[in-house]
Motif scaffolding. Structure first.
Motif, mmCIF file in Angstrom:
data_model
loop_
_atom_site.group_PDB
_atom_site.id
_atom_site.type_symbol
_atom_site.label_atom_id
_atom_site.label_comp_id
_atom_site.label_asym_id
_atom_site.label_seq_id
_atom_site.Cartn_x
_atom_site.Cartn_y
_atom_site.Cartn_z
ATOM 1 N N THR A 385 1.065 -0.836 0.106
ATOM 2 C CA THR A 385 0.219 0.529 -0.070
ATOM 3 C C THR A 385 0.841 1.251 -0.020
ATOM 4 O O THR A 385 0.351 2.349 0.156
ATOM 5 N N CYS A 386 2.183 1.347 -0.478
ATOM 6 C CA CYS A 386 3.090 2.266 -0.136
ATOM 7 C C CYS A 386 3.052 3.093 -1.344
ATOM 8 O O CYS A 386 2.825 2.697 -2.309
ATOM 9 N N ALA A 387 2.542 4.409 -0.728
ATOM 10 C CA ALA A 387 3.129 5.205 -2.550
ATOM 11 C C ALA A 387 4.687 5.173 -3.286
ATOM 12 O O ALA A 387 4.213 5.964 -4.372
ATOM 13 N N LEU A 388 5.410 4.980 -2.467
ATOM 14 C CA LEU A 388 6.024 4.982 -3.295
ATOM 15 C C LEU A 388 6.499 3.623 -3.743
ATOM 16 O O LEU A 388 8.177 3.619 -4.423
ATOM 17 N N LYS A 389 5.581 2.720 -3.479
ATOM 18 C CA LYS A 389 6.430 1.534 -4.300
ATOM 19 C C LYS A 389 7.086 1.421 -5.396
ATOM 20 O O LYS A 389 8.178 0.560 -5.543
ATOM 21 N N ALA A 390 7.070 2.148 -6.670
ATOM 22 C CA ALA A 390 6.995 2.333 -7.536
ATOM 23 C C ALA A 390 8.624 2.882 -8.193
ATOM 24 O O ALA A 390 9.198 3.018 -9.270
ATOM 25 N N GLN A 391 9.241 4.065 -7.459
ATOM 26 C CA GLN A 391 10.695 4.056 -7.201
ATOM 27 C C GLN A 391 10.913 3.050 -6.315
ATOM 28 O O GLN A 391 12.066 2.992 -5.921
ATOM 29 N N CYS A 392 10.284 1.623 -5.883
ATOM 30 C CA CYS A 392 11.754 1.042 -4.594
ATOM 31 C C CYS A 392 11.418 -0.483 -5.422
ATOM 32 O O CYS A 392 12.395 -0.624 -6.012
ATOM 33 N N THR A 393 10.360 -0.577 -5.548
ATOM 34 C CA THR A 393 10.087 -2.521 -5.921
ATOM 35 C C THR A 393 9.644 -2.500 -7.413
ATOM 36 O O THR A 393 8.784 -2.179 -7.849
ATOM 37 N N LYS A 394 9.859 -4.211 -8.165
ATOM 38 C CA LYS A 394 9.007 -4.703 -9.283
ATOM 39 C C LYS A 394 8.786 -5.509 -8.434
ATOM 40 O O LYS A 394 6.970 -5.607 -8.908
ATOM 41 N N GLY A 395 8.543 -6.441 -7.085
ATOM 42 C CA GLY A 395 7.830 -6.510 -7.137
ATOM 43 C C GLY A 395 6.590 -6.904 -5.665
ATOM 44 O O GLY A 395 6.754 -5.626 -5.837
ATOM 45 N N ALA A 396 6.618 -7.666 -5.137
ATOM 46 C CA ALA A 396 5.546 -7.251 -4.253
ATOM 47 C C ALA A 396 6.024 -6.692 -2.665
ATOM 48 O O ALA A 396 5.297 -5.687 -2.529
ATOM 49 N N GLN A 397 7.748 -6.674 -2.430
ATOM 50 C CA GLN A 397 7.903 -6.839 -1.333
ATOM 51 C C GLN A 397 9.643 -6.206 -1.174
ATOM 52 O O GLN A 397 10.010 -6.974 -2.471
ATOM 53 N N ARG A 398 9.890 -4.926 -0.807
ATOM 54 C CA ARG A 398 11.336 -4.908 -0.989
ATOM 55 C C ARG A 398 11.887 -5.595 -0.142
ATOM 56 O O ARG A 398 11.488 -4.853 1.196
ATOM 57 N N ARG A 399 13.046 -6.424 -0.754
ATOM 58 C CA ARG A 399 13.817 -7.132 0.297
ATOM 59 C C ARG A 399 15.396 -6.609 0.340
ATOM 60 O O ARG A 399 15.973 -6.350 -0.352
ATOM 61 N N ILE A 400 15.935 -6.702 1.461
ATOM 62 C CA ILE A 400 16.859 -6.159 1.991
ATOM 63 C C ILE A 400 17.562 -7.304 2.247
ATOM 64 O O ILE A 400 17.654 -8.100 3.894
ATOM 65 N N ARG A 401 18.993 -7.144 2.403
ATOM 66 C CA ARG A 401 20.021 -8.077 2.114
ATOM 67 C C ARG A 401 20.885 -8.040 3.317
ATOM 68 O O ARG A 401 21.536 -7.132 2.730
ATOM 69 N N ARG A 402 21.659 -8.518 4.087
ATOM 70 C CA ARG A 402 22.381 -8.268 5.191
ATOM 71 C C ARG A 402 23.734 -9.026 6.284
ATOM 72 O O ARG A 402 22.913 -9.941 6.306
ATOM 73 N N TRP A 403 24.883 -8.744 5.512
ATOM 74 C CA TRP A 403 25.914 -9.387 5.449
ATOM 75 C C TRP A 403 26.208 -9.550 7.497
ATOM 76 O O TRP A 403 25.883 -8.401 7.761
ATOM 77 N N GLU A 404 26.617 -10.718 7.956
ATOM 78 C CA GLU A 404 26.583 -10.763 9.404
ATOM 79 C C GLU A 404 28.145 -9.531 9.887
ATOM 80 O O GLU A 404 27.904 -9.367 10.936
ATOM 81 N N HIS A 405 28.739 -9.495 8.941
ATOM 82 C CA HIS A 405 30.150 -8.562 9.033
ATOM 83 C C HIS A 405 29.914 -7.157 8.821
ATOM 84 O O HIS A 405 30.689 -6.395 8.400
ATOM 85 N N GLU A 406 28.594 -6.773 8.324
ATOM 86 C CA GLU A 406 28.924 -5.451 7.951
ATOM 87 C C GLU A 406 29.010 -4.464 7.922
ATOM 88 O O GLU A 406 29.216 -2.995 7.737
ATOM 89 N N TYR A 407 28.800 -4.243 9.130
ATOM 90 C CA TYR A 407 29.870 -3.627 10.164
ATOM 91 C C TYR A 407 30.711 -3.178 9.928
ATOM 92 O O TYR A 407 30.534 -1.378 9.722
ATOM 93 N N VAL A 408 31.828 -4.095 9.182
ATOM 94 C CA VAL A 408 32.363 -3.300 8.973
ATOM 95 C C VAL A 408 32.775 -2.720 7.461
ATOM 96 O O VAL A 408 33.695 -1.367 7.273
ATOM 97 N N VAL A 409 31.552 -2.850 6.089
ATOM 98 C CA VAL A 409 31.229 -1.795 5.413
ATOM 99 C C VAL A 409 31.097 -0.883 5.755
ATOM 100 O O VAL A 409 31.494 0.149 4.825
ATOM 101 N N ASP A 410 30.431 -0.859 6.303
ATOM 102 C CA ASP A 410 29.604 0.674 7.186
ATOM 103 C C ASP A 410 31.024 1.833 7.703
ATOM 104 O O ASP A 410 30.408 2.595 7.500
ATOM 105 N N ALA A 411 31.397 1.064 8.082
ATOM 106 C CA ALA A 411 32.772 1.504 8.691
ATOM 107 C C ALA A 411 34.166 2.794 8.000
ATOM 108 O O ALA A 411 34.255 3.362 8.093
ATOM 109 N N VAL A 412 33.652 1.414 6.746
ATOM 110 C CA VAL A 412 34.618 1.959 5.645
ATOM 111 C C VAL A 412 33.715 3.078 4.938
ATOM 112 O O VAL A 412 34.705 3.526 4.712
#
Length: 485
Positions: A385-412
């Protein structure tokens, strides 16, 4: 005689006493630094062959003058063993350096071939000397890789794609020649003999078809050998060289990928390695750890370009006490297609959620393993029901993947945001040495074949580059004093 000009000495003039060779070499001549540096080395401990004389046979050359000859050659862009042989017989500096020894080119070439590991240790010894001089006091480096040409033309290197293209070209040529033969047949009436010109053209076309048939057989044999290789690539002149892409479109080369770690203060190469892997993606932790060991530092600051971005490599650096700064490549199609990218979603570590551009919370639903990485999956059911869905995803839901050690990438990324000039520092530090090395090496780059021998040649180039840098920074006499201390 030309009156009014400075006059040279008469070639026939004799002298009462011979001139001392040492008088021809000034105290500030670079060859004195080469001489003192090699004399200070423990060649036996470094692993050089021939340090102890053989009990029988003709006396051999000691490795000391041979090493001096090579360092002099690479300092002065004379890398060929035949050219070094000529220099030994006519160059006063080389005569002074080697004590007028004139080894033949085979002996000179064999020394470089047989003492590769020892020569690489000499390169490391000079880095230790630079550390002693205080030129590597700041544990800050830039890392980069560059492609260097091998002794192998592109025509003598084969990959799956190259073979497929070549076979397709041959098929087109065969079809064209057969069409031309049909045309030639139509130009002769039934029962008539073809003209002399037409007969010659037909013979020529048949010869071309025969040659193409032989070429197909040759390429099929090469294909069989190529597919048996681990990386499905084969080079005939230098078997270790590989076809590698470069930054320019269609400007790939057959060569080696040279990795270098350069000090950001004095632009000295503190570590290097020659590889035949065309990408830099798996080289970050290896090169950073080599630099850390060479600098004998407890921690290290390293800068690299986006070609080195790989989560596992960044994590390995973090665990080794190495702080890396590099940009993250944008590999998602979402941004290029006008949709929100992952960077538009804000991660809240305390709640382990993502906040989307519409303000909704993407919560963690499950964890799985993909390509050896543990990944957490986040989404929300509010997408429908999101108004921004067309700008976000083509599927039913926008799914985000996060690596278990992503904090080191964020720190970089956070470090890069705080220091936007970091990439300029990297570029100004590490690209200049590569340009200097290639200019010294000339258009052909490497002269030797196979990875171990190419690595030896690169070590001599790096040693000559570092020696030149130190002489320019501190001067020759202070360098001599430091070596003797």
């Amino acid at each position: 005689m030309m009156k009014g000009f400075v006059q040279g000495a008469d070639r026939q003039q004799t002298t009462l006493l011979p001139e001392c060779l040492d008088d021809w070499v000034d105290e500030s001549n670079p060859v004195r630094a080469v001489d003192v540096f090699v004399d200070a080395l423990e060649l036996r401990d470094l692993g050089f062959d021939g340090v102890d004389p053989a009990a029988t046979r003709r006396p051999a050359y000691h490795p000391s003058p041979m090493l001096k000859l090579y360092i002099y050659g690479y300092l002065n862009r004379v890398q060929s063993s035949r050219r070094l042989e000529r220099e030994a017989g006519r160059n006063l500096e080389v005569m002074w350096l080697t004590g007028r020894l004139v080894p033949d080119h085979k002996t000179i070439a064999d020394f470089r071939r047989d003492n590769g590991p020892a020569i690489k240790r000499v390169c490391a010894q000079f880095v230790a000397l630079c550390r002693k001089l205080g030129l590597l006091a700041k544990a800050s480096v830039a890392i980069d890789g560059s492609k260097f040409k091998a002794v192998n033309s592109r025509d003598n290197n084969f990959t799956k794609g190259k073979l497929e293209r070549r076979l397709a070209q041959i098929e087109e040529s065969v079809a064209r020649y057969l069409s031309q033969l049909d045309t030639a047949d139509r130009q002769t009436a039934p029962g008539e003999a073809p003209s002399e010109e037409l007969a010659a053209r037909t013979t020529r076309l048949k010869e071309k078809l025969t040659k193409l048939e032989e070429e197909v057989k040759r390429l099929k044999a090469i294909e069989k050998e190529m597919l048996a290789a681990p990386d499905q690539q084969i080079s005939f002149t230098d078997p270790d060289s590989r076809s590698m892409a470069t930054s320019g479109r269609g400007s790939g080369m057959v060569g080696y990928n040279v990795q270098a770690v350069v000090d950001t203060t004095n632009h000295l190469i503190v570590a290097h390695e020659v590889t035949n892997v065309g990408t830099d993606k798996s080289q970050l932790a290896n090169m950073a750890n080599q630099a850390k060991a060479a600098l004998e530092a407890e921690s290290l600051e390293a800068f690299a370009d986006r070609g080195y971005f790989k989560g596992e490599e960044i994590l390995a650096c973090e665990e080794a006490g190495i702080t890396v700064t590099l940009p993250k490549p944008q590999t998602s199609d979402a941004k290029s297609e006008g949709r929100f990218g992952k960077q538009d979603f804000r991660y809240v570590a305390e709640e382990d959620i993502y906040i989307c551009p519409a303000g909704e919370k993407l919560t963690h639903h499950f964890t799985n393993e993909e390509n050896g990485l543990v990944l957490h999956r986040y989404w929300t059911d509010a997408c429908r029901t999101c108004a921004l869905k067309a700008q976000c995803t083509k599927g039913a839901q926008r799914r985000i993947r996060r690596w278990e050690h992503e904090y080191v990438v964020d720190a970089v990324q956070a470090r890069l945001d705080k220091n936007p000039d970091a990439m300029r520092t990297r570029r100004e530090t590490v690209e200049h040495p590569f340009g200097t090395l290639k200019m010294r090496m000339g258009a052909t780059h490497f002269l030797m074949k196979t990875l171990p021998k190419v690595a030896t040649e690169m070590a001599l180039h790096v040693l000559a580059y570092n020696l030149t840098r130190v002489m320019n920074i501190v001067g020759i006499k202070p360098l001599l004093a430091a070596i003797r201390a």
